[in-house]
Enzyme design. Sequence first.
Site, PDB file in Angstrom:
ATOM      1  N   MET A 121       4.279  13.245  -4.234  1.00 47.88           N
ATOM      2  CA  MET A 121       4.274  12.412  -5.429  1.00 47.88           C
ATOM      3  C   MET A 121       2.849  12.389  -5.965  1.00 47.88           C
ATOM      4  SD  MET A 121       4.961   8.563  -4.062  1.00 47.88           S
ATOM      5  CE  MET A 121       3.917   7.702  -2.899  1.00 47.88           C
TER       6      MET A 121
ATOM      7  N   TYR B 160      -3.611   3.392   1.030  1.00 41.07           N
ATOM      8  CA  TYR B 160      -2.736   4.164   0.142  1.00 41.07           C
ATOM      9  C   TYR B 160      -1.366   3.529  -0.039  1.00 41.07           C
ATOM     10  CZ  TYR B 160      -1.301   6.913   4.409  1.00 41.07           C
ATOM     11  OH  TYR B 160      -0.876   7.345   5.631  1.00 41.07           O
ATOM     12  N   GLU B 161      -0.637   4.058  -1.009  1.00 37.56           N
ATOM     13  CA  GLU B 161       0.643   3.485  -1.466  1.00 37.56           C
ATOM     14  C   GLU B 161       0.479   2.048  -1.971  1.00 37.56           C
ATOM     15  OE1 GLU B 161       2.707   5.577  -2.002  1.00 37.56           O
ATOM     16  OE2 GLU B 161       1.896   7.126  -0.702  1.00 37.56           O
ATOM     17  N   GLY B 162      -0.662   1.787  -2.579  1.00 43.65           N
ATOM     18  CA  GLY B 162      -0.990   0.448  -3.060  1.00 43.65           C
ATOM     19  C   GLY B 162      -1.762  -0.283  -1.988  1.00 43.65           C
TER      20      GLY B 162
END
Length: 596
Positions: A162, A439-441
């Site tokens: 992504m 990561y991933e927010g």
Amino acid sequence: MPTYQTPLRDMRFAYSELFNPADIQALPGFEEVNNELVETILEEAGKFCESVLQPLNRSGDEEGCQFENGAVTTPKGFKQAYQAYCENGWGALTTNPEYGGQGLPNTVGTMVEEIICATNMSFGMYPGLTHGAYNAIEHYGTAEMKAIYLPKMVEGVWSGTMCLTEPHCGTDLGLLRTKAEPQAEGSYQITGTKIFISSGEHDLTENIIHLVLARLPDAPAGIKGISLFLVPKFLVNADASLGERNTVVCGAIEHKMGIKASSTCVMNFDAATGYLVGTPNKGMQAMFVMMNAARLGVGMQGLGISEVAYQNAVIYAKERLQGRSLKGAIYPDKPADPLVVHPDIRRMLLTMRAYTEGNRMLAVWMARQLDVSLHATDPEQQQTAEDFVALMTPIVKAFMTDCGSEIANLGMQVYGGHGFIREWGMEQFVRDARISQIYEGTNGVQALDLVGRKMPAHLGRSLRPFFHEVSEYLSAKQTDQRPEVQPFVQGLAKAFGRLQTVTAWLAEKSLGNPEEAGAAATDYLRLFALVTLAYLWLRAVEIALEKRAGDEALFYQAKLDTARFYYERLLPQTGALMSIILAGGSSLMSFNAEAF
């Protein structure tokens, strides 16, 4: 060299004792998923990960990925391990049988994911990203797109990524500049640069399927003008055979603190051919399917690191002779007593254990509700489960990864100076765990999501499944006069009361000043998580009290003792967190920015 043994007994406790496995079997498609099958899967996953993945963890960290002329080579042994992973069907566990998957519950997949993360977190990134891309395509792709791409991704011969972050924008995706120009035949030309792309380029698969956020020429400004596109490394023909190389290339790989065997890439898209996924300007809706799956996966990374760090710290504490017990020699025939006799070592080990086992219970609870939200036939049951998953996603991601980093650091502390030395392996766990909080927010963003979106959404509907369940449970337990149970009941009632008070306070204050929610967010998320684990630990206590007189007395007594430690030494944090939150945000926001 670190060691690892799959915690099968504790996984079995969380899956089939703490919760009723019949609830999973009652869901359509899962009728054959009995305890024997689940235990067999976990045992086989443990054998595979312990024998194939774990031996590559340190060597992969030391060798890292190599980059040359746009190509990335993974460390020695990774390609063979990935092939074995795919041949054994581990990447297809929870995917749709229509595309070659095994159609097993997410609950099973989540427990297997913990094992993978514990043995080789870097390796787990490659199939983990593919699974997230699979989810987005399955939910929002066209029928033709699904038929062409998903079987190859399930088989593992194609992988996925992504592509969100750009050099000038991370969390604020409304700033992204990557462009998508419509073409006459219905495709799009994608142009732009993406950074921090995990698995963006590697040598494990024939093709890499990039899911890319970009803007159409007439797109509205900000987050509402973002679309999602599928951009393959190699163009794909109608029969799913590979065509010519697309104009997307890796410009560099990052030199990182940890997860060095995972390729983290700068990806350059130069009028690359892409295909719209979902609706124009609704890309974030589709991407969040992938991001939410990834956030749960990152939570499992925190749990996996917690377990392996705990196991190795215990081994070291029992073997390392250092000093004498404060009450006198425990082993007078030896030159010193083992570390495990010392109170502070026990404080660290029990902290590690209490968080790890508590988070495993939470992970199974979360995964079960995810299965219900996706497969239940009762609309009300499905909606309740969906609300629970929405509420708990930021908590699982943030708290479990905070714990993973904290526990790895405690493990290093147990080792003392040897923990700081590479050959013992603990310092790799510390380095690898750290990215999971980012990561991933970032975990701060997860906390903002909890207080800014999940709390007020639908007039607080997402809060109800958790608050109602705990409240009803406590009401039922108030009449339980067993002396072994009451201290836990009262402890949970007090902590839950704090959570209720703070939730109401935040809801009121945020209406007049949104910065109050921002100032409280991180502390609120931790308070929420601590109460959640307290609820699960009390349920575990009830089971352990019933079974501790049987053949597994040691196991169940350890549950009781760990729960007692959690309630006496960790849950009291909720009092301090409540005081911090109720102090308000003025001490943060009134400080003169020029004085920093």
